[in-house]
Enzyme design. Structure first.
Site, mmCIF file in Angstrom:
data_model
loop_
_atom_site.group_PDB
_atom_site.id
_atom_site.type_symbol
_atom_site.label_atom_id
_atom_site.label_comp_id
_atom_site.label_asym_id
_atom_site.label_seq_id
_atom_site.Cartn_x
_atom_site.Cartn_y
_atom_site.Cartn_z
ATOM 1 N N GLY A 47 0.806 -1.535 0.234
ATOM 2 C CA GLY A 47 -0.252 0.015 -0.305
ATOM 3 C C GLY A 47 1.079 1.155 0.250
ATOM 4 O O GLY A 47 0.297 2.517 -1.087
ATOM 5 N N GLU A 102 4.073 5.063 5.580
ATOM 6 C CA GLU A 102 3.311 4.039 5.496
ATOM 7 C C GLU A 102 2.030 4.707 4.658
ATOM 8 O O GLU A 102 1.736 6.070 4.550
ATOM 9 C CB GLU A 102 2.564 3.476 7.512
ATOM 10 C CG GLU A 102 1.851 2.827 7.857
ATOM 11 C CD GLU A 102 1.497 1.802 7.097
ATOM 12 O OE1 GLU A 102 2.285 1.079 6.128
ATOM 13 O OE2 GLU A 102 1.755 0.718 7.800
ATOM 14 N N ASP A 103 0.799 3.636 4.483
ATOM 15 C CA ASP A 103 0.043 3.937 3.503
ATOM 16 C C ASP A 103 -0.845 4.775 4.415
ATOM 17 O O ASP A 103 -1.925 5.765 5.072
ATOM 18 C CB ASP A 103 -0.962 3.663 2.981
ATOM 19 C CG ASP A 103 -1.552 2.092 3.519
ATOM 20 O OD1 ASP A 103 -1.061 2.114 4.604
ATOM 21 O OD2 ASP A 103 -1.670 1.194 2.453
ATOM 22 N N ASP A 106 -4.599 1.876 10.832
ATOM 23 C CA ASP A 106 -5.639 2.128 11.166
ATOM 24 C C ASP A 106 -5.248 1.466 12.893
ATOM 25 O O ASP A 106 -6.002 2.397 13.628
ATOM 26 C CB ASP A 106 -5.971 1.179 10.323
ATOM 27 C CG ASP A 106 -8.175 0.535 10.462
ATOM 28 O OD1 ASP A 106 -8.662 1.257 11.284
ATOM 29 O OD2 ASP A 106 -8.562 0.118 9.757
ATOM 30 N N LYS A 134 -6.747 7.061 10.068
ATOM 31 C CA LYS A 134 -8.081 7.035 10.490
ATOM 32 C C LYS A 134 -8.260 7.716 11.568
ATOM 33 O O LYS A 134 -7.424 7.160 12.955
ATOM 34 C CB LYS A 134 -8.248 5.901 10.559
ATOM 35 C CG LYS A 134 -8.830 5.509 9.288
ATOM 36 C CD LYS A 134 -9.803 4.347 8.717
ATOM 37 C CE LYS A 134 -9.702 4.266 7.940
ATOM 38 N NZ LYS A 134 -10.488 2.595 7.028
ATOM 39 N N PHE A 155 -14.371 3.355 4.907
ATOM 40 C CA PHE A 155 -12.951 2.195 4.039
ATOM 41 C C PHE A 155 -12.833 3.616 2.945
ATOM 42 O O PHE A 155 -14.003 3.537 1.630
ATOM 43 C CB PHE A 155 -13.527 0.726 3.456
ATOM 44 C CG PHE A 155 -13.057 0.238 3.216
ATOM 45 C CD1 PHE A 155 -12.124 -0.532 4.302
ATOM 46 C CD2 PHE A 155 -12.508 -0.352 1.318
ATOM 47 C CE1 PHE A 155 -10.916 -1.440 3.616
ATOM 48 C CE2 PHE A 155 -11.498 -0.535 1.139
ATOM 49 C CZ PHE A 155 -10.021 -1.211 2.265
ATOM 50 N N ASP A 162 -5.992 -0.227 -1.894
ATOM 51 C CA ASP A 162 -7.035 -1.281 -2.600
ATOM 52 C C ASP A 162 -7.893 -1.797 -1.755
ATOM 53 O O ASP A 162 -8.434 -2.114 -0.803
ATOM 54 C CB ASP A 162 -5.945 -2.929 -2.332
ATOM 55 C CG ASP A 162 -5.791 -3.087 -1.495
ATOM 56 O OD1 ASP A 162 -4.857 -2.704 -0.608
ATOM 57 O OD2 ASP A 162 -6.139 -4.181 -1.413
HETATM 58 P P1 IMP Z 1 -3.889 -2.249 10.739
HETATM 59 O O1 IMP Z 1 -3.388 -0.111 10.955
HETATM 60 O O2 IMP Z 1 -3.415 -2.636 11.404
HETATM 61 O O3 IMP Z 1 -5.178 -1.968 11.549
HETATM 62 O O4 IMP Z 1 -3.753 -2.018 9.323
HETATM 63 C C1 IMP Z 1 -3.438 -0.996 8.228
HETATM 64 C C2 IMP Z 1 -3.243 -1.891 6.770
HETATM 65 O O5 IMP Z 1 -4.747 -1.939 6.965
HETATM 66 C C3 IMP Z 1 -3.061 -0.669 6.151
HETATM 67 O O6 IMP Z 1 -1.463 -0.764 5.917
HETATM 68 C C4 IMP Z 1 -3.902 -0.938 4.760
HETATM 69 O O7 IMP Z 1 -3.228 -1.507 3.954
HETATM 70 C C5 IMP Z 1 -5.471 -1.124 5.453
HETATM 71 N N1 IMP Z 1 -6.375 -0.543 5.260
HETATM 72 C C6 IMP Z 1 -7.110 0.125 6.843
HETATM 73 N N2 IMP Z 1 -7.630 0.765 6.290
HETATM 74 C C7 IMP Z 1 -8.085 0.470 4.797
HETATM 75 C C8 IMP Z 1 -8.287 1.324 4.234
HETATM 76 O O8 IMP Z 1 -9.272 1.595 4.234
HETATM 77 N N3 IMP Z 1 -9.038 0.575 3.061
HETATM 78 C C9 IMP Z 1 -7.962 0.476 2.460
HETATM 79 N N4 IMP Z 1 -6.537 -0.044 3.391
HETATM 80 C C10 IMP Z 1 -6.823 -0.486 4.044
HETATM 81 MG MG MG Z 2 -0.656 -1.291 3.966
#
Ligand code: IMP
Ligand code: MG
Length: 182
Positions: A47, A102-103, A106, A134, A155, A162
């Site tokens: 991402g 990082e993208d 979340d 987020k 989302f 993606d």
């Molecule tokens: P977390 O912060 O460990 O929950 O995971 C984050 C990852 O989940 C990101 O790097 C994205 O690849 C994916 N992700 C979380 N929210 C979204 C979204 O709204 N759209 C697309 N990918 C998301």
């Molecule tokens: Mg990611």
């Protein structure tokens, strides 16, 4: 606008301006150490690849770019989740100034585990530059030095993000139409 997108949350122009701003901030903050210890931008595949490619070009300092792929073990609601490294960095980060690109932040669990792993490798410093954060409850307490945009708890896709491996190549960030999931 793509047919599957209901609304654009961040436009191409807003992204361009923000990348320039982040690049200037990093250039200023790291100017003194760039030539001694060196800087490494780390991309968490897949991402963040789009973001890091643009961010790297906005930083006016010598730097390395390296890539890592990880997957989380088990259920993301468990705070004990471990990170499994699918593809490791190509070079050592010991003694270097590391910035993780990082993208989107979340739950933050993957990034938190990844940071613990990278800290063990003794970089000179370790910071995070996330394109999006987020606004949601129960986010891991990660100290992001650089944040592109705060975004709503929806989302979203585009600019690297993606849904089922699609929409990463949209030049803006948008919300998917509900019928796409159905
Ligand atoms: P977390 O912060 O460990 O929950 O995971 C984050 C990852 O989940 C990101 O790097 C994205 O690849 C994916 N992700 C979380 N929210 C979204 C979204 O709204 N759209 C697309 N990918 C998301
Ligand atoms: Mg990611």
């Amino acid at each position: 606008m793509h047919n599957d997108i209901s609304k654009i949350v961040i436009t191409e122009e807003e992204i361009r301006d923000k990348i320039r701003e982040l690049g200037q901030a990093i250039t200023k903050d790291y100017a003194d150490v760039a030539r001694s210890e060196g800087i490494v931008l780390i991309c968490v595949l897949r991402g963040a690849a789009t973001f890091m490619a643009d961010l790297g070009r906005a930083i006016e300092l010598p730097l390395e770019m390296d890539y890592m792929a990880v997957s989380s073990y088990g259920n993301s609601t468990q705070s004990s989740g471990q990170v499994r490294i699918l593809k490791d960095l190509s070079s050592s980060i010991q003694g270097k100034h590391v910035i993780i690109a990082e993208d989107i932040l979340d739950s933050g669990l993957t990034l938190m585990r990844l940071m613990e792993e990278l800290k063990c490798r003794r970089p000179a410093s370790l910071e995070v530059c996330t394109f999006l954060r987020k606004d949601r409850p129960n986010q891991a307490p990660i100290n992001c030095r650089y944040i592109g945009f705060e975004c709503p708890n929806e989302f979203i896709v585009g600019y690297g993000l993606d849904y089922a491996e699609r929409y990463r190549n949209l030049p803006y960030v948008g919300v998917l139409k509900p019928e796409v999931y159905e």
